[in-house]
Enzyme design. Structure first.
Site, PDB file in Angstrom:
ATOM      1  NE  ARG A   7      -5.822  76.190 -42.938  1.00 58.48           N
ATOM      2  CZ  ARG A   7      -4.720  76.651 -43.781  1.00 58.48           C
ATOM      3  NH1 ARG A   7      -4.847  76.932 -44.944  1.00 58.48           N
ATOM      4  NH2 ARG A   7      -3.565  76.914 -43.078  1.00 58.48           N
ATOM      5  CG  ASP A  12      -5.716  75.958 -39.922  1.00 59.54           C
ATOM      6  OD1 ASP A  12      -6.684  76.626 -39.968  1.00 59.54           O
ATOM      7  OD2 ASP A  12      -4.529  76.192 -40.299  1.00 59.54           O
ATOM      8  CB  SER A  41       4.602  78.152 -38.394  1.00 57.50           C
ATOM      9  OG  SER A  41       3.428  77.563 -39.150  1.00 57.50           O
ATOM     10  CG  ASP A  68       4.890  69.903 -41.021  1.00 58.03           C
ATOM     11  OD1 ASP A  68       5.938  69.396 -40.560  1.00 58.03           O
ATOM     12  OD2 ASP A  68       4.464  70.811 -40.224  1.00 58.03           O
TER      13      ASP A  68
END
Length: 421
Positions: A99, A128, A179, A19
């Site tokens: 994060r 996220d 993922s 990505d």
């Protein structure tokens, strides 16, 4: 006179995966921007190999790596541990804790480089994106936030075709439907068969806990030492924050400890089936709770439990930098002054529990609690205590009984008299 043109500069949170590798030329084409790729090392295993070179080869103006492992554990994981932070009582918030640190580093780097925007690889239906966007808007409101995956309409095959057309360097591994995100505090796995909550997670998705056939046959005892609510040693060996968490991940993971499989309520309003491996985190939270139960009084424990739940929710919801989270952190820190001592954990075949604990600040008095010789508990005072303790209940019960009797009695009958023991 020649017209002056200004080219946008974007700092991209770069994982090294498909990505974000595709995002580099996509940002340049779509937003007319130069891209600096920023990788923040929070303990992800195997994802950093060749990442910076790959980013530059794919068109990044520059690529930088920030080693934030110690900061992550010390300033994010351990404050969460002091709050026994478990989202919905289950998940120790491994991904959610990383994060705000990545977003903070992203914003600081963008400011230092004079960039006008940051970018991340989050989707439009996950948590996220909320955590990144809210953190950046809070810390650096002048920066634009670009989310390529949220903006483009490409699936994995489209991304691979795009990479081929643009001659990008990507790591194309055997296709997996899962993922994966990992850091020192845990590993998350989602997608594929895991999206069906009625299908057990296949053994292939687990990496840190291995196959049950490989779990040790005999139980293992681990002694964790805490100082003011922070783990500082394992089995008498002092360890720094990063080494301590890694040690707990390895030793608890060998026994299959830390597998989490639950249906989770996302910030964006949907439920999702989530699978995690957090062996060190769940073992440390259990040890910390056992020590707190030994040294904190009942009323403080009960009130702190409500604070702990709210603390966990704020982390999950992307509000690490909120005034409420900071205020709650100050309260939690104030409770940890006496949370010093040792807890022994028993690990075996996927299960674990605290089996022993000690502290110089223990509120457990043997002389008061023992039923054997030498008891100093003044049992003769219990009668008076019980009478006063139960008096409100007696009065309330007698009042209700009198009201019911009056309702059933003839109108001219005398009112009943309230009586207590």
């Amino acid at each position: 006179m020649t017209e002056r043109t200004t080219k946008s500069h974007v700092v991209l949170a770069y994982s090294g995966g498909l990505d974000t590798s595709v995002a580099i030329p996509w940002i340049a084409e779509t937003h007319g921007a130069a891209v600096t790729a920023l990788t923040v090392d929070v303990g992800q295993q195997g994802e950093l190999t060749g990442a910076l070179d790959r980013a530059r080869e794919n068109g990044a103006r520059d690529a930088q790596l920030v080693d934030a492992k110690a900061t992550f554990v010390r300033d994010y994981c351990f404050p969460a541990l002091q709050a026994n932070a478990l989202y919905e009582g289950i998940y120790p918030l491994s991904t959610a804790l990383a994060r705000p640190l990545i977003a903070k580093t992203l914003a600081e780097t963008a400011r230092a480089l004079g960039a006008d925007a940051v970018a991340h690889g989050c989707t439009g239906k996950g948590n996220d994106q909320v955590r990144f966007d809210v953190a950046v808007h809070t810390l650096a409101p002048e920066l634009r936030v670009i989310a390529p995956v949220r903006e483009w309409n490409m699936n994995r095959d489209d991304e691979i075709a795009y990479a081929r057309d643009h001659h990008l360097q990507i790591r194309v591994t055997p296709e997996s439907p899962y993922s994966v995100d990992e850091n020192l505090w845990g590993r998350s796995i989602e997608g594929g068969r895991l999206e069906d909550a009625n299908v057990p997670a296949p053994e292939a998705v687990f990496d840190w806990t291995g196959h049950p056939s490989d779990w040790p046959a005999e139980p293992e005892m681990i002694v964790v030492r805490f100082a003011r609510g922070v783990p500082v040693a394992v089995d008498g060996v002092p360890l720094g924050p990063v080494d301590l968490v890694r040690t707990m991940n390895d030793r608890a993971g060998r026994h299959g400890v830390g597998r989490i499989d639950h249906v989770e309520d996302r910030v964006v309003g949907i439920k999702s089936r989530e699978t995690y491996e957090c062996p060190g985190a769940v073992a440390l939270v259990t040890a910390h709770q056992a020590l707190e139960a030994l040294v904190l009084p009942r009323d403080l424990l009960q009130f702190k439990a409500s604070v702990d739940r709210r603390f966990a929710d704020l982390i999950y919801e992307g509000l690490w930098f909120s005034p409420l989270r900071e205020a709650l952190a100050a309260f939690v820190a104030s409770t940890q002054e006496v949370v010093t001592g040792e807890v022994t954990l028993r690990l075996h075949q996927g299960g674990f529990r605290a089996v022993a604990r000690k502290s110089e600040y223990s509120l457990l008095s043997h002389e008061l609690a023992t039923y054997g010789p030498g008891s100093r508990f003044p049992q003769e005072l219990a009668v008076g205590f019980i009478h006063l303790y139960g008096l409100p209940n007696q009065l309330a019960h007698a009042r209700v009984a009198a009201a019911r009797a009056a309702e059933a009695a003839p109108p001219d009958a005398p009112r009943p008299v309230l009586r207590t023991a």
